[in-house]
Design a protein around this motif. Structure first.
Motif, PDB file in Angstrom:
ATOM      1  N   GLY A  55      52.340  45.501  37.760  1.00 51.23           N
ATOM      2  CA  GLY A  55      52.841  46.574  36.908  1.00 51.23           C
ATOM      3  C   GLY A  55      53.274  47.808  37.676  1.00 51.23           C
ATOM      4  O   GLY A  55      53.882  47.725  38.744  1.00 51.23           O
ATOM      5  N   GLU A  56      52.925  48.961  37.112  1.00 51.73           N
ATOM      6  CA  GLU A  56      53.314  50.240  37.717  1.00 51.73           C
ATOM      7  C   GLU A  56      52.683  50.446  39.090  1.00 51.73           C
ATOM      8  O   GLU A  56      53.309  51.019  39.989  1.00 51.73           O
ATOM      9  CB  GLU A  56      52.932  51.390  36.787  1.00 51.73           C
ATOM     10  CG  GLU A  56      53.707  51.420  35.494  1.00 51.73           C
ATOM     11  CD  GLU A  56      53.219  52.500  34.552  1.00 51.73           C
ATOM     12  OE1 GLU A  56      52.232  53.211  34.883  1.00 51.73           O
ATOM     13  OE2 GLU A  56      53.820  52.634  33.481  1.00 51.73           O
ATOM     14  N   ASN A  57      51.455  49.993  39.248  1.00 46.82           N
ATOM     15  CA  ASN A  57      50.784  50.141  40.544  1.00 46.82           C
ATOM     16  C   ASN A  57      51.549  49.404  41.641  1.00 46.82           C
ATOM     17  O   ASN A  57      51.778  49.936  42.732  1.00 46.82           O
ATOM     18  CB  ASN A  57      49.354  49.608  40.480  1.00 46.82           C
ATOM     19  CG  ASN A  57      48.474  50.412  39.550  1.00 46.82           C
ATOM     20  OD1 ASN A  57      48.840  51.489  39.103  1.00 46.82           O
ATOM     21  ND2 ASN A  57      47.312  49.870  39.231  1.00 46.82           N
TER      22      ASN A  57
ATOM     23  N   ALA B 283      42.705  53.733  45.541  1.00 49.03           N
ATOM     24  CA  ALA B 283      42.612  54.426  44.252  1.00 49.03           C
ATOM     25  C   ALA B 283      42.874  53.460  43.097  1.00 49.03           C
ATOM     26  O   ALA B 283      42.181  53.505  42.072  1.00 49.03           O
ATOM     27  CB  ALA B 283      43.606  55.588  44.214  1.00 49.03           C
ATOM     28  N   PHE B 284      43.848  52.589  43.248  1.00 47.57           N
ATOM     29  CA  PHE B 284      44.143  51.617  42.192  1.00 47.57           C
ATOM     30  C   PHE B 284      42.972  50.664  41.990  1.00 47.57           C
ATOM     31  O   PHE B 284      42.651  50.289  40.859  1.00 47.57           O
ATOM     32  CB  PHE B 284      45.410  50.833  42.503  1.00 47.57           C
ATOM     33  CG  PHE B 284      46.673  51.660  42.487  1.00 47.57           C
ATOM     34  CD1 PHE B 284      46.780  52.826  41.732  1.00 47.57           C
ATOM     35  CD2 PHE B 284      47.776  51.267  43.233  1.00 47.57           C
ATOM     36  CE1 PHE B 284      47.941  53.584  41.719  1.00 47.57           C
ATOM     37  CE2 PHE B 284      48.940  52.010  43.224  1.00 47.57           C
ATOM     38  CZ  PHE B 284      49.027  53.172  42.462  1.00 47.57           C
ATOM     39  N   ASN B 285      42.313  50.278  43.068  1.00 45.84           N
ATOM     40  CA  ASN B 285      41.128  49.419  42.944  1.00 45.84           C
ATOM     41  C   ASN B 285      39.990  50.140  42.233  1.00 45.84           C
ATOM     42  O   ASN B 285      39.293  49.544  41.428  1.00 45.84           O
ATOM     43  CB  ASN B 285      40.655  48.941  44.319  1.00 45.84           C
ATOM     44  CG  ASN B 285      41.396  47.725  44.791  1.00 45.84           C
ATOM     45  OD1 ASN B 285      41.863  46.916  44.004  1.00 45.84           O
ATOM     46  ND2 ASN B 285      41.516  47.590  46.099  1.00 45.84           N
ATOM     47  N   LEU B 286      39.802  51.424  42.562  1.00 40.57           N
ATOM     48  CA  LEU B 286      38.759  52.199  41.882  1.00 40.57           C
ATOM     49  C   LEU B 286      39.051  52.310  40.397  1.00 40.57           C
ATOM     50  O   LEU B 286      38.154  52.154  39.558  1.00 40.57           O
ATOM     51  CB  LEU B 286      38.643  53.600  42.487  1.00 40.57           C
ATOM     52  CG  LEU B 286      37.940  53.718  43.832  1.00 40.57           C
ATOM     53  CD1 LEU B 286      37.957  55.156  44.305  1.00 40.57           C
ATOM     54  CD2 LEU B 286      36.507  53.204  43.739  1.00 40.57           C
ATOM     55  N   ASN B 287      40.290  52.577  40.069  1.00 37.74           N
ATOM     56  CA  ASN B 287      40.686  52.685  38.673  1.00 37.74           C
ATOM     57  C   ASN B 287      40.492  51.366  37.947  1.00 37.74           C
ATOM     58  O   ASN B 287      40.018  51.336  36.813  1.00 37.74           O
ATOM     59  CB  ASN B 287      42.147  53.147  38.575  1.00 37.74           C
ATOM     60  CG  ASN B 287      42.547  53.494  37.189  1.00 37.74           C
ATOM     61  OD1 ASN B 287      41.725  53.844  36.345  1.00 37.74           O
ATOM     62  ND2 ASN B 287      43.839  53.410  36.923  1.00 37.74           N
TER      63      ASN B 287
ATOM     64  N   SER C 188      38.328  49.023  38.719  1.00 35.51           N
ATOM     65  CA  SER C 188      36.885  48.802  38.577  1.00 35.51           C
ATOM     66  C   SER C 188      36.308  49.651  37.457  1.00 35.51           C
ATOM     67  O   SER C 188      35.442  49.199  36.704  1.00 35.51           O
ATOM     68  CB  SER C 188      36.168  49.138  39.881  1.00 35.51           C
ATOM     69  OG  SER C 188      36.581  48.287  40.906  1.00 35.51           O
ATOM     70  N   ALA C 189      36.799  50.876  37.321  1.00 33.14           N
ATOM     71  CA  ALA C 189      36.300  51.768  36.270  1.00 33.14           C
ATOM     72  C   ALA C 189      36.688  51.243  34.894  1.00 33.14           C
ATOM     73  O   ALA C 189      35.907  51.339  33.935  1.00 33.14           O
ATOM     74  CB  ALA C 189      36.856  53.172  36.469  1.00 33.14           C
ATOM     75  N   LYS C 190      37.875  50.686  34.759  1.00 33.31           N
ATOM     76  CA  LYS C 190      38.324  50.157  33.467  1.00 33.31           C
ATOM     77  C   LYS C 190      37.546  48.908  33.080  1.00 33.31           C
ATOM     78  O   LYS C 190      37.320  48.647  31.905  1.00 33.31           O
ATOM     79  CB  LYS C 190      39.814  49.820  33.529  1.00 33.31           C
ATOM     80  CG  LYS C 190      40.700  51.031  33.502  1.00 33.31           C
ATOM     81  CD  LYS C 190      42.159  50.625  33.515  1.00 33.31           C
ATOM     82  CE  LYS C 190      43.059  51.844  33.495  1.00 33.31           C
ATOM     83  NZ  LYS C 190      44.496  51.458  33.536  1.00 33.31           N
ATOM     84  N   GLN C 191      37.115  48.115  34.065  1.00 33.97           N
ATOM     85  CA  GLN C 191      36.393  46.873  33.781  1.00 33.97           C
ATOM     86  C   GLN C 191      34.948  47.115  33.385  1.00 33.97           C
ATOM     87  O   GLN C 191      34.350  46.313  32.698  1.00 33.97           O
ATOM     88  CB  GLN C 191      36.447  45.935  34.992  1.00 33.97           C
ATOM     89  CG  GLN C 191      37.821  45.360  35.217  1.00 33.97           C
ATOM     90  CD  GLN C 191      37.863  44.483  36.459  1.00 33.97           C
ATOM     91  OE1 GLN C 191      36.927  44.435  37.236  1.00 33.97           O
ATOM     92  NE2 GLN C 191      38.992  43.810  36.645  1.00 33.97           N
ATOM     93  N   SER C 192      34.377  48.244  33.798  1.00 36.85           N
ATOM     94  CA  SER C 192      32.966  48.475  33.471  1.00 36.85           C
ATOM     95  C   SER C 192      32.777  49.274  32.220  1.00 36.85           C
ATOM     96  O   SER C 192      33.517  49.503  31.409  1.00 36.85           O
ATOM     97  CB  SER C 192      32.248  49.155  34.609  1.00 36.85           C
ATOM     98  OG  SER C 192      32.934  50.265  35.128  1.00 36.85           O
TER      99      SER C 192
END
Length: 119
Positions: free
Chosen positions: A55-57, A109-113, A115-119
């Motif tokens: 996607g955008e990332n 940063a995309f990986n952190l984002n 991970s935050a959305k999955q939890s």
């Protein structure tokens, strides 16, 4: 029987096999060395990003890769740095480092984002 054993283990016969084995090893080493080219490293980076992001990332990371590609090619070209070796090489290396750092920071940063959305 002893003569057959002597022929089987004769140095001349064994030397032929050793020479064949050595030539095969050198051919394999050449292939392995060619896999570690700067172009292969760039391609591996691009594939890794394609597999990990979407996607955008991915679009943002592809823009950075598009900017990095000509810099990367000019750095590792066979005639790199012949015009003005000190200035051109230093500028190109700095530009490559900046772009690679941006790719690294954004992918982190995309990986952190993600991970935050999955939890």
């Amino acid at each position: 029987m002893s003569k057959q054993i002597d022929e089987l283990f004769s140095p001349e016969r064994l030397r032929k096999n050793w020479e064949k084995a050595q030539s095969k090893e050198s051919d394999e080493n050449t292939v392995l060395k060619n896999k570690n080219t700067p172009t292969a490293a760039f391609d591996d980076l691009a594939v890794s990003l394609q597999e990990r992001f979407y996607g955008e990332n991915l679009a943002v990371l592809n823009l950075l890769l598009d900017s990095l590609h000509p810099v990367w090619e000019s750095l590792f070209a066979e005639d790199a740095g012949k015009n003005n070796p000190k200035i051109d090489a230093a500028e190109m290396i700095l530009t490559a480092h900046e772009l690679l750092n941006q790719i690294e920071d954004l992918s982190f940063a995309f990986n952190l984002n993600k991970s935050a959305k999955q939890s």
